[in-house]
Design a protein around this motif. Structure first.
Motif, PDB file in Angstrom:
ATOM      1  N   UNK A   1       0.832  -1.200   0.000  1.00 26.39           N
ATOM      2  CA  UNK A   1       0.000   0.000   0.000  1.00 26.39           C
ATOM      3  C   UNK A   1       0.870   1.254   0.000  1.00 26.39           C
ATOM      4  N   UNK A   2       1.894   1.249   0.850  1.00 20.70           N
ATOM      5  CA  UNK A   2       2.793   2.405   0.913  1.00 20.70           C
ATOM      6  C   UNK A   2       3.457   2.644  -0.431  1.00 20.70           C
ATOM      7  N   UNK A   3       3.953   1.565  -1.027  1.00 24.16           N
ATOM      8  CA  UNK A   3       4.669   1.658  -2.306  1.00 24.16           C
ATOM      9  C   UNK A   3       3.753   2.168  -3.407  1.00 24.16           C
ATOM     10  N   UNK A   4       2.557   1.615  -3.498  1.00 24.14           N
ATOM     11  CA  UNK A   4       1.670   1.980  -4.607  1.00 24.14           C
ATOM     12  C   UNK A   4       1.064   3.365  -4.403  1.00 24.14           C
ATOM     13  N   UNK A   5       0.865   3.773  -3.161  1.00 18.50           N
ATOM     14  CA  UNK A   5       0.352   5.132  -2.932  1.00 18.50           C
ATOM     15  C   UNK A   5       1.312   6.158  -3.505  1.00 18.50           C
ATOM     16  N   UNK A   6       2.610   5.939  -3.256  1.00 17.25           N
ATOM     17  CA  UNK A   6       3.625   6.862  -3.789  1.00 17.25           C
ATOM     18  C   UNK A   6       3.588   6.913  -5.309  1.00 17.25           C
ATOM     19  N   UNK A   7       3.305   5.752  -5.905  1.00 18.67           N
ATOM     20  CA  UNK A   7       3.315   5.668  -7.366  1.00 18.67           C
ATOM     21  C   UNK A   7       1.950   6.017  -7.957  1.00 18.67           C
ATOM     22  N   UNK A   8       1.000   6.407  -7.100  1.00 16.33           N
ATOM     23  CA  UNK A   8      -0.367   6.730  -7.541  1.00 16.33           C
ATOM     24  C   UNK A   8      -1.011   5.559  -8.272  1.00 16.33           C
ATOM     25  N   UNK A   9      -0.794   4.375  -7.732  1.00 11.27           N
ATOM     26  CA  UNK A   9      -1.402   3.169  -8.289  1.00 11.27           C
ATOM     27  C   UNK A   9      -2.494   2.705  -7.324  1.00 11.27           C
ATOM     28  N   UNK A  10      -3.642   2.370  -7.891  1.00 12.20           N
ATOM     29  CA  UNK A  10      -4.729   1.867  -7.067  1.00 12.20           C
ATOM     30  C   UNK A  10      -4.569   0.357  -6.927  1.00 12.20           C
ATOM     31  N   UNK A  11      -4.663  -0.173  -5.703  1.00  9.47           N
ATOM     32  CA  UNK A  11      -4.589  -1.625  -5.550  1.00  9.47           C
ATOM     33  C   UNK A  11      -5.968  -2.176  -5.215  1.00  9.47           C
ATOM     34  N   UNK A  12      -6.273  -3.301  -5.832  1.00 12.01           N
ATOM     35  CA  UNK A  12      -7.619  -3.850  -5.777  1.00 12.01           C
ATOM     36  C   UNK A  12      -7.542  -5.288  -5.258  1.00 12.01           C
ATOM     37  N   UNK A  13      -8.135  -5.555  -4.093  1.00 12.29           N
ATOM     38  CA  UNK A  13      -8.104  -6.934  -3.591  1.00 12.29           C
ATOM     39  C   UNK A  13      -8.945  -7.852  -4.468  1.00 12.29           C
ATOM     40  N   UNK A  14      -8.376  -8.990  -4.809  1.00 16.31           N
ATOM     41  CA  UNK A  14      -9.119  -9.966  -5.594  1.00 16.31           C
ATOM     42  C   UNK A  14      -9.172 -11.239  -4.761  1.00 16.31           C
ATOM     43  N   UNK A  15     -10.341 -11.887  -4.724  1.00 12.05           N
ATOM     44  CA  UNK A  15     -10.422 -13.063  -3.855  1.00 12.05           C
ATOM     45  C   UNK A  15     -10.433 -14.373  -4.629  1.00 12.05           C
ATOM     46  N   UNK A  16     -10.886 -14.357  -5.859  1.00 15.72           N
ATOM     47  CA  UNK A  16     -11.023 -15.660  -6.513  1.00 15.72           C
ATOM     48  C   UNK A  16     -10.930 -15.597  -8.030  1.00 15.72           C
TER      49      UNK A  16
END
Lengths: 365, 365
Positions: free
Chosen positions: A117-132
């Motif tokens: 989360x820290x890394x992607x926030x800096x890069x302005x990347x949205x991270x999306x949890x995927x479950x299956x």
């Protein structure tokens, strides 16, 4: 094989407007790349796939695995993260112009998520949890996969038949389980698909009993739950029988469990709802007065993982689909007396189901 | 045993103003409760400890494990979560008046965290990620634990000596690794502490090689990295030797690795900084011109887990403390030629260190 699986995954990424996915789950990693290195627990990863919606996919690993990664994951570019995954992602993600990145929420540690989360926030990347995302495409087996599951089961039954003659009073649970697991590997299995369960007498009242020094005596229950992995695919089978002449109570209870198994199997077809299959078997056991004694679900999917979707559970409203492969394993357990579980694997088809097992030892008494 | 460990943990909870901790990590769970059921991957937990700062501690599990949990975790109250952990926590946490709850961030899935967060927000409970609360107290071994590590290593060496005579040209890596793991269990180990590495010839260039069908030939390197679990405690040892008469290059490289190992061991004592120990060994290999060939860390802690803190890594500024137990395992790897790794375990003491291993096969050539 992996090429067409990658194509399917990329379609799903497009549909969900995802630019890439990080694949951390080892079975998913193998399914998509062919890379066989196992994880030694979630804290000791052998690598992570980074699969962009377009362009070359990456296998990120460390220098211990360079050679194996290059040999096995031929469609992937191997990159090393000797300074940690996050530091490599920090370099790669901007190069690939990724804006929305999925990760596998059900195989991603909370502590790793914090770093990502820290890394992607800096890069302005949205991270999306995927479950299956990938598990979904693994639920329905191709005919090649079904063939592999057949071979795995055939080998498992051969092991059972090979060790069967050694089951005599005096052998201990530990000795027998070791003999089973050694025979598996001698006959060509990669490894057991789970810790083999060998339980004698009232030890069999524990559905997940661990083998002990206990030695078999005449007049005791023998419960064996065993499975192996061959070419990546799992088998899973349980047999329960009586050493010596079974008494009436044993016979009656065994027949109830077998009847429940057949009742469950009779309802399995594409379109059937998982919990209805569970209910069909559970009803037989309840009618015999043993409702409380059947305290687990009826079955589970089997494939690259020995326990996967779908679950034949009274909480699952999922519909079975053709090509799914599930176990059917009702059981009854009585503390101080013992337990009986019978387990076979079946393939869901449009018009019913097909038994994977051919072994019939001690099923119909 | 578990009573005094619980007392130590509770002191730490008080110091951090935590009302309770959820223990999900299986080694930590065993360390505190004596409950031995393993997890089959992080997605298939055999149970969770809920340890309040005061009052009775709980072992939360499902009905498959009721009996075992009650038998093994005598100091714990066993509660079943057949409707899921969260639903049970929803009931228990308010009863215990918990306001600040720690969880193990490094053994807690992102997806589970989401559920826990929802549940605790409703109950107005603050959740606090913990990364090494229990691991920290596991780093320094008691004399009972050191005795257990000695016994584990003695058994591991006995297995090595037992199979040593079978290492002859013609045997395959898979056959030998199976023989090793079977012998481990026959001689009383619970299981291998990791997948046994048996690598012949240039296969040994992979630090984490997996055994293949490859058969040993005269004039080839044999690398064996093996460990077992006895009474919960792990051993870990690597030996490398040459089948037949070693050539000069092999001898020279082997001696460099052994010299590096001894150089590392010579610096180990309470107060030494982990990365300095790594550097001492690495320097020997670099000076021999093989800097690039030693691409992993020098060693790691061993205890209930085969890989645990501290790490003898060039990134670790941790200071060694008396009672820590670590491996010292330098190695050099050359693609197309092979690899050499030598690994022993040592106990850190105030005035130096103590070798756990007594086997000296093929160390000093």
């Amino acid at each position: 094989m992996t090429i067409s699986r990658l194509a399917t995954l990329r379609k799903m990424l497009r549909r969900r407007k995802l630019d890439a996915i990080l694949v951390t789950q080892p079975d998913n990693r193998f399914f998509l790349s062919g890379y066989t290195a196992p994880d030694h627990g979630i804290g000791e990863s052998s690598g992570v796939l980074l699969i962009p919606r377009q362009g070359e996919p990456f296998l990120l690993t460390d220098s211990r695995f360079t050679l194996q990664a290059q040999q096995e994951a031929c469609d992937f570019q191997v990159e090393l993260y000797n300074r940690g995954l996050i530091s490599l992602l920090n370099k790669l993600l901007p190069q690939l112009a990724i804006k929305r990145l999925a990760f596998e929420s059900t195989y991603f540690l909370h502590s790793s998520f914090n770093k990502l989360e820290k890394c992607t926030q800096k890069l302005a990347i949205e991270i999306v949890p995927s479950t299956d995302l990938i598990e979904k495409s693994r639920e329905i087996k191709s005919e090649e996969e079904i063939a592999a599951l057949h071979l795995s089961t055939q080998l498992n039954e051969k092991v059972f038949q090979t060790i069967y003659s050694q089951i005599e009073p005096g052998i201990s649970e530990l000795e027998l389980s070791l003999e089973i697991e050694t025979t598996m590997r001698k006959l060509g299995a990669q490894r057991p698909s789970f810790d083999t369960i060998v339980a004698f007498g009232d030890n069999s009242a524990k559905p997940h009993a661990m083998p002990t020094e206990r030695r078999l005596q005449d007049g005791e229950i023998v419960l064996i739950d065993m499975g192996l992995i061959k070419d990546g695919y799992c088998s899973d089978m349980t047999r329960t029988f009586f050493m010596g002449q079974p008494d009436e109570l044993y016979l009656q209870r065994h027949r109830v469990v077998r009847k429940a198994q057949l009742a469950g199997i009779a309802t399995i077809r594409a379109g059937a709802v998982c919990r209805d299959v569970d209910t069909a078997a559970r009803k037989v056991i309840a009618e015999a007065g043993y409702k409380e004694a059947f305290a687990h679900s009826l079955g589970h999917g089997v494939g690259l993982a020995v326990h996967e979707e779908p679950r034949l559970s009274n909480r699952s409203r999922k519909k079975l689909r053709s090509g799914m492969v599930v176990t059917v394993e009702p059981g009854v357990y009585f503390q101080g007396w013992g337990g009986i579980r019978l387990e076979n694997m079946v393939i869901v088809r449009d018009d019913g189901c097909e038994l994977v097992n051919t072994d019939t030892t001690h099923l119909d008494l």
